[in-house]
Design a protein around this motif. Structure first.
Motif, PDB file in Angstrom:
ATOM      1  N   TYR A 436      -8.008 -11.005  -3.444  1.00 33.29           N
ATOM      2  CA  TYR A 436      -8.817 -11.091  -2.229  1.00 33.29           C
ATOM      3  C   TYR A 436      -9.258  -9.675  -1.935  1.00 33.29           C
ATOM      4  N   PHE A 437     -10.530  -9.467  -1.791  1.00 32.41           N
ATOM      5  CA  PHE A 437     -10.940  -8.164  -1.308  1.00 32.41           C
ATOM      6  C   PHE A 437     -12.097  -8.275  -0.340  1.00 32.41           C
ATOM      7  N   SER A 438     -12.174  -7.319   0.535  1.00 29.53           N
ATOM      8  CA  SER A 438     -13.184  -7.419   1.576  1.00 29.53           C
ATOM      9  C   SER A 438     -13.630  -6.040   2.013  1.00 29.53           C
ATOM     10  N   GLY A 439     -14.795  -6.002   2.556  1.00 29.64           N
ATOM     11  CA  GLY A 439     -15.305  -4.781   3.149  1.00 29.64           C
ATOM     12  C   GLY A 439     -15.894  -5.122   4.500  1.00 29.64           C
ATOM     13  N   ASN A 440     -15.738  -4.213   5.429  1.00 27.54           N
ATOM     14  CA  ASN A 440     -16.207  -4.491   6.777  1.00 27.54           C
ATOM     15  C   ASN A 440     -16.896  -3.272   7.352  1.00 27.54           C
ATOM     16  N   TYR A 441     -18.014  -3.514   7.970  1.00 22.15           N
ATOM     17  CA  TYR A 441     -18.645  -2.475   8.770  1.00 22.15           C
ATOM     18  C   TYR A 441     -18.756  -2.998  10.182  1.00 22.15           C
ATOM     19  N   VAL A 460      -7.906  -4.703  -0.297  1.00 24.71           N
ATOM     20  CA  VAL A 460      -7.705  -5.301  -1.621  1.00 24.71           C
ATOM     21  C   VAL A 460      -6.309  -5.892  -1.642  1.00 24.71           C
ATOM     22  N   ASN A 461      -6.205  -7.175  -1.881  1.00 22.68           N
ATOM     23  CA  ASN A 461      -4.914  -7.828  -2.060  1.00 22.68           C
ATOM     24  C   ASN A 461      -4.894  -8.470  -3.439  1.00 22.68           C
ATOM     25  N   SER A 476      -3.591  -3.614   0.219  1.00 24.98           N
ATOM     26  CA  SER A 476      -4.011  -2.321   0.723  1.00 24.98           C
ATOM     27  C   SER A 476      -5.111  -2.462   1.754  1.00 24.98           C
ATOM     28  N   GLN A 477      -5.142  -1.505   2.595  1.00 21.24           N
ATOM     29  CA  GLN A 477      -6.138  -1.495   3.646  1.00 21.24           C
ATOM     30  C   GLN A 477      -6.531  -0.050   3.868  1.00 21.24           C
ATOM     31  N   ILE A 536      -4.646   4.553   5.744  1.00 21.39           N
ATOM     32  CA  ILE A 536      -4.453   3.925   4.439  1.00 21.39           C
ATOM     33  C   ILE A 536      -3.101   3.238   4.503  1.00 21.39           C
ATOM     34  N   LEU A 537      -3.139   1.949   4.336  1.00 22.11           N
ATOM     35  CA  LEU A 537      -1.897   1.174   4.346  1.00 22.11           C
ATOM     36  C   LEU A 537      -1.821   0.478   3.005  1.00 22.11           C
ATOM     37  N   GLY A 538      -0.871   0.855   2.203  1.00 26.14           N
ATOM     38  CA  GLY A 538      -0.789   0.271   0.874  1.00 26.14           C
ATOM     39  C   GLY A 538       0.621  -0.165   0.574  1.00 26.14           C
ATOM     40  N   MET A 539       0.728  -1.284  -0.113  1.00 24.16           N
ATOM     41  CA  MET A 539       2.055  -1.754  -0.420  1.00 24.16           C
ATOM     42  C   MET A 539       2.025  -2.477  -1.748  1.00 24.16           C
ATOM     43  N   THR A 540       3.050  -2.252  -2.534  1.00 25.81           N
ATOM     44  CA  THR A 540       3.108  -2.930  -3.817  1.00 25.81           C
ATOM     45  C   THR A 540       4.469  -3.588  -3.946  1.00 25.81           C
ATOM     46  N   TYR A 541       4.497  -4.701  -4.681  1.00 27.97           N
ATOM     47  CA  TYR A 541       5.783  -5.371  -4.851  1.00 27.97           C
ATOM     48  C   TYR A 541       5.959  -5.850  -6.270  1.00 27.97           C
TER      49      TYR A 541
END
Lengths: 1126, 514
Positions: A436-441, A460-461, A476-477, A536-541
């Motif tokens: 899932y990914f997205s962009g926002n303005y 991006v997920n 991530s955000q 920046i918020l990122g997380m991996t598992y």
């Protein structure tokens, strides 16, 4: 004109109605024909079969009926002369039986085909003529967005015969003639039954099942079926969140979930809310709930989350639900889950966009120039009645004040603002990857000129199945927010001053004192106040299934937030003291979280066990850096060239760190799908506490009983669950390094060049005994489903007690500091929460659902760290001026933040009244001045005559949402209500303080004058500094309100014909269309505690509820939005 | 076979997990603050000890609010703000202004106590440590002296507290004689015994042996131990390190650095200021000038730079100057309503004739001290120091002591030195009582608006008499004496927050609401 229009409308609807009825009739007629199928026994014919071969017999019958015979060559003897007789009006069935008997044949009819076989011995029992009438039904099943739903099970009711839909949602099914009903079912959607009624095409839209028992709820470190929940958890789905557009997550939640009280703190851009889950628990620390975004603990800036990306929000409320977050759970937990690609989902591209126009609901009413002059002159006359010294510009003896000009500063500074948002997202999955990914303005204008916000946000997920037992994923955000801040939004300015003077320069106010001041438009235009926030918020598992049921998960994440603020005040401003001041401040926050969890799931018969155990650690680092420069040659470089200032001044830096280490455990056991047990606990250690007090353990247990199996026959109450839980959760309650004896640097000036000399001194006392605040909470609740689960009711009752409250007790300054933190005190919150959701009407075309919630919370301060049993709340916290002006009280036995002050009994109307009253300690006895009640009856009005004069906590509050769906249209209306909370309305008070501040209150026209003695609004000038800020009953108002927060009309466009597009929804939304309230301020939904940045012994947001010092009117929005899915 | 695979999975995961655990396995629970130090790791060396002493000085900084009470509410000045303490318009609400006076002094004492107790443990030469401890004791004595002047009996706290109970119990007020005999005098004597007579450039402005002796003289004057005053002043005067500068106005010229030497009457560069509270524009700017003057009306300054004209000299004092006194034009500037002068809110301000200001009015005097006329002033960001002790003060103390002990005979040289600089003829032929009167006036003319007046009037016992004697200043009269000066006003009320915070151990002064 009006009636003509009405008539036209009536005519049009008549025509529509008629055509609709005609269409329906015609449609029924057609259906009746298409579906007609006759049995063989119902077909009669007359035929001559004398000397006729079998083949000819068949062709004769084929000519006379619509049936065709089918046989394989060589299997039967077609030339054989069967030599029957002439039949008159014989049924085809009878005729075939005769033929079969004679020729040893067997006939099998399927629809209009009659298959001919030789009769075998084994067939004897079945009969010689077998009739099967079958038909094919096809159609498409779509979801709520009109997109094909793959994998939907389509079953013939009462059989196991059926099919599933393909990837586009299409299906084809052959059904026997006697089948009457098809059953469509899909996980997460309401099961639908469709009567075939002869149709060959059956299309269907499935509706998501909000109350579905199979729904899965995120509970922190795992999920649970909603039906298996033992704790109190409120869920808000993405459908609810995106039903109408919201800028911030908290806005989307407002009024949506039971037990959640969200109050705005201001309508300016970047203005936030305060969120309380089941009341306030703490005096000293933040009472905001813990935010967990995709498992990352710590919410940060709510502006940085795009609500379009949210899949679901869960609100954890009771101790059983929050104990897994242990030391940070006592204010409740809000879990945010963002969208991820779903398994088996084809790529879906979504474009979301909306445009809003914002305008103030009610603008401030300001005095005209002449009115202003009149008010000021009255004050002058009040101060010096015998010899008034008028300001030369307003002197009625020399100036015709009625001809003074009027500048409407509100008009000059404000505007109707535009807000736009565009989000493009793609979600889907392949066999091993979900994405899932997205962009926002997003851009938003504020109500004031030069107040803007702009955001870029990306997400991006990813989830990747590495092997059949190993999975990895990433969330991530990234966001960047720019805010052009407002500085002085002070439209409370002398209206006789124009914006520009005759020379085209910004005009100055030189009234009321020697000092000239810049007008607010000059400030607005020339002062730069900007903010840049990067996150920046990122997380991996990594998740490994060690063996069946046992999973190990390692999760690591980082949240980096940087805020840079820039300020520049140019030297052209009269009030700029330093010939240009530029300042840059930066704030860096870094949070690192590592979590190791083991989870185990096992099902034994109807029993089920879920276990989670984990070890986590989180560190946070804060760094600050400020620099300032003065004395600029040019204003062109703003704050971007600090070295362009002749004086570089105040360079500061600061760094803080903390760490939290935790062990966690949860077990859920479901016995017989009837009894549910949950035990969860977390042990936390925080660096903030001294050795020996770092670790704390927070256990909780819950029990639930599902009565469904005893109720399954009951249509009225098919579902019931009773829940009870008890547990403890904590709150750190103190800032970093609070237990240490700090030594801080200070500056003195020494030497011939007056250089800075740095000194160090201890400025806090060591606090090794400090420990966690602990909240124990008891909760009982019931989840009931009535009338075939069309009415769902959830009721909860809770009782919370927080002990070991941390509070700063003032200590004598001879100790080297002013306060000392102690664990002393307790507070209680009890309340009810009721949530009802019902499907009132459900037909294929029309549906009406209602969601309703109502909440109560009663707060009581049980014990506080003050010998007298109470602490006065300085009004400075709420912007009510400083010094000793108290506006609230924290008192044992009373709700937190009760308003405290004098009782006002009108004004002093006559000199006789004044003379008759002996005491005057507070210097109050002035004609037209406020008359306060001598509560203690000692003949004087003094500080002893104050009492509790209001309670900001509402008696009950909640929301109601009604949603109507008619074919492609949907309409939803969301009402929010709040009953019984008082507000200290500071706004009119600005008008009573006539020391250089213009009169601004809407009620200034009704003030006391010698001609207008029948007024409650003091005479101009009477309220001097000494008592100007004291709270009185005059300022307390009932803040109850009912507000149509939102109404949305949506339309799903028909897109079947359009290639690639699977759905298009357009909607129109209006927010805050009306508010029913007696409150006279701008907005009863307010808690504006802008004021002192020094909170004193308590956190201001906790103890100053219901203060309205908000000069910005509430906003009304009109929004047009579109959502397109490919 | 299957078992082996499971073992592999476990091994891999555990390995991966341990790897990350290792990365993160530092101790995150022990606080090690990056941007400040804790008491435990402070006081390690001489630099720490010095910094601990410098910190004590910083509590002198919020002086404007603290030194103003030495001026307003006396015969030389008043505060035009509706401030109960300043204007004696009782009933006084015993909160507010006094709070800062009280709390800031105690914070200074706490910093001094910490330094005095901890510095001896620093591994360094005893003589170095002694000098630092002496400096801390000098400052502690100053703060106690200040508290005793305004509040009378005060608690005696000489060591950092180790428990909350001890902190509260320590708030009981001790007799003022004990405060002098057990704290102020021993501290000052210790300072006299260990302070250096001068500092290197970097440290100029720190307390010297002359400062200690000067304050000793001030304290002895309050105690009326005149022989001791003579002893103490003698050390300063005979030390020869200070002299009167030739031009009185130089005392407020701080633009080129506070320790610029100005010529004395012989043309030699000298220092007159013995102990100052030091400020620097844009670093630690002073608020003083903002309180005194409406700068917009006398200089080429923008309104943003203007002061508030809160504290105004009385016309009685202004009119008492000999027209020939050079200090007159070096202490005051004159403003009336016509030249852009102040028009305060609502016309409450009256001209000297008791009528509204008009162009015809006599000029209203304002204070020039604390302004450096050559330098643009920024509001609340001034450069000029506040003098706590200067050589002229020492000379006048000496003159007073000589007169009290032996009559005016030996006192003339000291007072006449001060008068001579002001361009006034020397005094002669007075009896002891008239010389006393001369001292009272001379100290007002010389030291007015420098924060000593209230203390002087108190030790002479004439505060109430002087206040009630004001007759020439209608503005003053409209603010002060509404209810008349009451005997209890010789002491300020203990601030209510201090009483509240003491858990009942601190008692209010007589005559004030409790």
């Amino acid at each position: 004109m009006k009636s003509g229009l009405l008539r036209q409308l009536v005519e049009m609807s008549k025509i529509l109605l008629y055509s609709f009825i005609i269409q329906c009739i015609a449609y029924n007629f057609l259906l009746a024909n298409v579906g007609m199928t006759q049995k063989l026994s119902e077909v009669f014919l007359s035929v001559d079969l004398e000397n006729t071969s079998l083949e000819k017999t068949f062709s004769k019958i084929e000519r006379l009926t619509e049936f065709k015979f089918l046989y394989s060559d060589g299997s039967i003897d077609l030339e054989r002369n069967i030599n029957l007789e002439i039949y008159e009006n014989i049924s085809l069935e009878e005729l075939l039986i005769t033929i079969a008997r004679v020729n040893k044949l067997r006939f099998k009819r399927i629809n209009n085909t009659i298959i001919v076989d030789p009769l075998k011995k084994a067939d004897r029992k079945k009969g010689m003529v077998i009739e099967t009438i079958e038909k094919t039904i096809e159609g498409r099943v779509v979801d709520e967005n009109g997109e094909g739903l793959p994998g939907v099970s389509v079953l013939i009711k009462g059989t196991t015969q059926g099919t599933v839909t393909d990837i586009n949602g299409n299906y084809t099914l052959t059904v026997p003639d006697d089948a009457t009903t098809l059953v469509f079912s899909y996980v997460g959607y309401v099961q639908e039954e469709e009567v075939i009624a002869g149709r060959e095409i059956i299309n269907l839209q499935l509706v998501p099942d909000i109350s579905t028992l199979a729904e899965v709820v995120v509970i922190g470190y795992g999920t649970v079926r909603k039906s298996d929940l033992t704790g109190s958890v409120a869920s808000v789905s993405s459908e609810e969140i995106t039903q109408f557009p919201t800028v911030r997550l908290d806005e989307a939640l407002q009024g949506r979930a039971a037990g959640l009280q969200i109050t705005s703190t201001g309508s300016e851009i970047g203005g936030g809310t305060t969120i309380r889950i089941r009341g306030s628990n703490s005096l000293n620390s933040d009472n905001e709930p813990l935010f967990v975004i995709d498992g990352f603990i710590g919410g940060g800036d709510l502006n940085s989350i795009n609500t379009s990306d949210i899949e679901s929000i869960e609100v954890l409320k009771d101790a059983s639900a929050t104990a897994i977050y242990g030391a940070r759970g006592s204010n409740g937990v809000i879990l945010i889950t963002t969208k991820r690609g779903k398994e088996g989902q084809k790529t879906r591209l979504t474009y979301d966009s909306f445009l809003s126009i914002q305008s103030p609901i009610n603008r401030p009413t300001l005095p005209s120039g002449p009115e202003y002059a009149q008010i000021i002159n009255e004050a002058v006359e009040f101060f010096n009645p015998d010899n008034p010294i008028y300001d030369p510009l307003l002197d009625p003896n020399t100036v015709d004040i009625n001809s003074l000009p009027t500048t409407d500063w509100w008009d000059e500074m404000s505007r109707n603002a535009v807000l736009t948002s565009h989000t493009l997202s793609v979600g889907g999955s392949t066999e091993t990857t979900s994405y899932y990914f997205s962009g926002n303005y997003f851009s938003q204008e504020g109500l004031y000129e030069d107040n803007e916000l702009e955001r870029y946000q990306f997400r991006v997920n990813l989830d990747q199945q590495v092997t059949d037992w190993l999975k990895m994923g990433f969330s991530s955000q990234i966001s960047r927010i720019y805010i052009d801040e407002i500085g002085s939004s002070n439209y409370l300015f002398n209206p006789t001053v124009p914006v520009f003077d005759e020379d085209g320069n910004y005009a100055l106010n030189n009234l009321l004192g020697a000092q000239e001041t810049d007008n607010p438009v000059a400030e607005q235009d020339q002062v730069i106040r900007e903010q840049f926030r990067t996150r920046i918020l990122g997380m991996t598992y990594l998740e490994a299934e060690l063996f069946k049921g046992l999973k190990y998960r390692l999760q690591a994440g980082v949240d980096m937030q940087n805020t840079k603020r820039g300020f520049y005040s140019p030297n052209v401003l009269t009030e700029e003291p330093n010939n240009g001041t530029a300042e840059i401040t930066t704030r860096d926050n870094l949070s690192v979280l590592i979590e190791n969890t083991l989870s185990y799931t096992r099902e034994i018969g109807d029993d089920r066990l879920d276990l989670v155990a984990g070890y986590t650690r989180q560190t946070r680092t804060f760094e600050g850096f400020d620099a300032r420069a003065f004395d600029f040659v040019t204003n062109n470089t703003g704050y971007d060239n600090l070295d362009g200032g002749a004086v570089q001044n105040r360079i500061r830096s600061d760094k803080e760190e903390d760490g939290l280490e935790s062990w966690l455990l949860r077990s859920n056991y479901s016995l017989d799908d009837e009894f549910l047990f949950t035990f969860s606990a977390r042990a936390d250690a925080a660096s903030q506490f001294a050795e020996g007090n770092k670790w704390a353990f927070f256990p909780s247990g819950a029990l639930a009983w599902k009565a469904d199996k005893y109720l399954s026959s009951s249509q009225i109450l098919p579902r019931a669950k009773l829940r009870a839980s008890y547990g403890e959760v904590g709150n750190i309650g103190i800032g970093r390094y609070s237990s240490l004896a700090r030594v801080r640097n200070r500056t003195y000036i020494l030497g011939p060049n007056q250089d800075q000399a740095i000194g160090f001194e201890q400025n806090s006392l060591p606090n090794p005994d400090l420990k966690w605040e602990t909240t124990s909470q008891f909760n009982i609740g019931a989840d009931l489903g009535f009338f075939d689960n069309r009415l769902n009711l959830t009721v909860d009752y809770y009782q919370k007690t927080t002990n070991d409250l941390i509070a700063a007790v003032p200590v004598p300054s001879s100790s080297g500091t002013n306060s000392f933190l102690l664990n002393l005190g307790s507070m209680k919150n009890t309340g009810w929460e009721v949530n009802i959701s019902s499907t009132n009407i459900s037909t294929p075309d029309f549906k009406w659902t209602t969601d309703f919630n109502i909440n109560t919370n009663k707060n009581e301060v049980v014990e506080i760290a003050a010998e007298e049993g109470f602490v006065l709340v300085n009004g400075a916290f709420a912007g009510l001026g400083g010094g000793d002006n108290f506006a609230g009280i924290i008192q044992e036995g009373k709700p937190i933040g009760s308003f405290y002050g004098h009782v006002q009994d009108g004004l002093w109307n006559t000199q006789e009244e004044i003379d008759a009253f002996p005491g005057n300690s507070l210097d109050l006895k002035q004609l037209g001045g406020p008359r306060w009640v001598d509560i203690d009856g000692d003949g004087d009005v003094d500080l002893d005559d104050r009492q509790i004069i209001g309670d900001p906590n509402p008696d009950f509050f909640g929301g109601i949402t009604n949603t109507f769906t008619y074919k492609r249209f949907d309409l939803s209306a969301f009402l929010q209500y709040n009953v019984g909370g008082d507000i200290l309305n500071y706004l009119p008070r600005n008008g009573h303080i006539l020391r250089g501040v213009p009169w601004t209150d809407r009620s200034y026209r009704d003030r006391w004058t010698f001609e207008n003695r029948d007024s409650n609004i003091p005479r101009s000038g009477t309220v001097g500094n000494a008592i100007a800020y004291a709270a009185t009953t005059e300022w307390i108002e009932d803040g109850s309100f009912l507000r149509l927060r939102n109404i949305t009309l949506g339309y799903n466009m028909p897109v079947d014909k359009i290639r690639y597009i699977s759905s298009v929804r357009m909607y129109f939304t209006a927010t805050n269309l009306f508010t029913i309230t007696n409150y006279t301020g701008f907005d009863p939904d307010v808690n504006s505690t802008t004021g002192s940045s020094n909170p004193g012994p308590f956190a201001p947001a906790n103890i100053t509820r219901g203060y309205d010092n908000n000069r910005n009117p509430a906003i009304r929005n009109f929004t047009l939005g579109i959502n397109v899915q490919l | 076979m299957i078992k082996i695979e499971i073992m592999q999975r476990i091994a891999l995961s555990v390995l991966g997990g341990m790897l990350l655990m290792n990365l993160s396995c530092s101790d995150i629970l022990t606080e090690d603050p990056p941007s400040f130090v804790t008491v435990e790791n402070f006081f390690q060396n001489e630099a720490d000890a010095r910094a601990a002493v410098i910190a004590i000085y910083t509590h002198l900084h919020p002086r404007p609010d603290q030194f103003l009470p030495g001026i307003w509410g006396t015969d030389v000045a008043f505060d035009r703000r509706p401030n109960e303490i300043a204007n004696y318009n009782a009933p006084w609400t015993p909160i507010g202004f006094t709070s800062q006076m009280w709390n800031e002094s105690w914070l200074g004492i706490a910093a001094a106590n910490s330094a005095i107790v901890n510095i001896p443990n620093v591994p360094e030469d005893q003589s170095v440590l002694d000098a630092l401890i002496g400096e801390a004791r000098f400052l502690r004595a100053y703060y106690y002296f200040y508290l005793a002047q305004y509040f009378g009996d005060v608690p005696i706290i000489l060591e950092p507290a180790t428990s909350l109970d001890e902190i509260f119990a320590g708030q009981v007020r001790q007799p003022i004689d004990d405060v002098y005999n057990n704290v102020i005098l021993p501290d000052l004597m210790a300072a006299v015994g260990s302070l250096p007579s001068t500092y290197g450039d970097v440290d100029r402005g720190r307390a010297t042996v002359d400062a200690a002796n000067g304050f000793l003289a001030k304290v002895y004057a309050v105690r009326q131990q005149w022989a001791n005053v003579i002893t103490a002043t003698d050390v300063v005067i005979s030390g020869g390190r200070y002299d009167l500068v030739a031009d009185y106005a130089d005392l407020w010229r701080g633009s080129a650095g506070e320790f610029q030497l100005y010529p004395n009457k012989n043309g030699q560069p000298v220092e007159e200021k013995i102990f100052d509270v030091q400020y620097k524009t844009n670093v630690r700017g002073a608020q003083t000038h903002t309180q005194f003057g409406d700068l917009a009306s006398i200089g080429d300054w923008t309104p943003a730079e203007a002061g508030w004209s809160n504290v105004l000299p009385t016309l009685d004092w202004f009119n008492s100057f000999d027209p020939a006194d050079e200090r007159l034009e070096k202490s005051f500037y004159l403003v009336n309503g016509s030249n852009g002068g102040p028009t305060w809110n609502f016309g409450r301000e009256l001209g000297p004739d008791g009528e509204p200001n008009t162009d015809d009015d006599e000029p209203r005097p304002y204070i020039t001290k604390y302004l450096d006329p050559g330098v643009p002033q920024v509001r609340n960001n001034g450069n000029v120091n506040i003098n706590l002790l200067r050589y002229a003060d020492v000379l006048l103390l000496r003159a007073e002591a000589e007169n009290e002990l032996n009559g005016p005979g030996g006192a003339y040289p000291y007072i006449n030195a001060v008068r001579e600089r002001a361009g006034l003829p020397g005094l002669s032929g007075l009896d002891q009582a008239s010389f006393r009167e001369a001292i009272i006036d001379e100290r007002a003319w010389e030291l007015g608006m420098e924060g000593h007046r209230r203390w002087d009037l108190l030790r002479w016992g004439i505060l109430g008499e002087k206040i009630n004697g004001i007759s020439e200043d209608p503005d003053y009269l409209s603010y002060i004496q509404q209810l008349g000066f009451q005997p209890q006003y010789v002491l300020f009320p203990i601030p209510q927050d201090a009483i509240d915070n003491s858990r009942g151990n601190l008692e209010q002064n007589d005559g004030y609401l409790n």
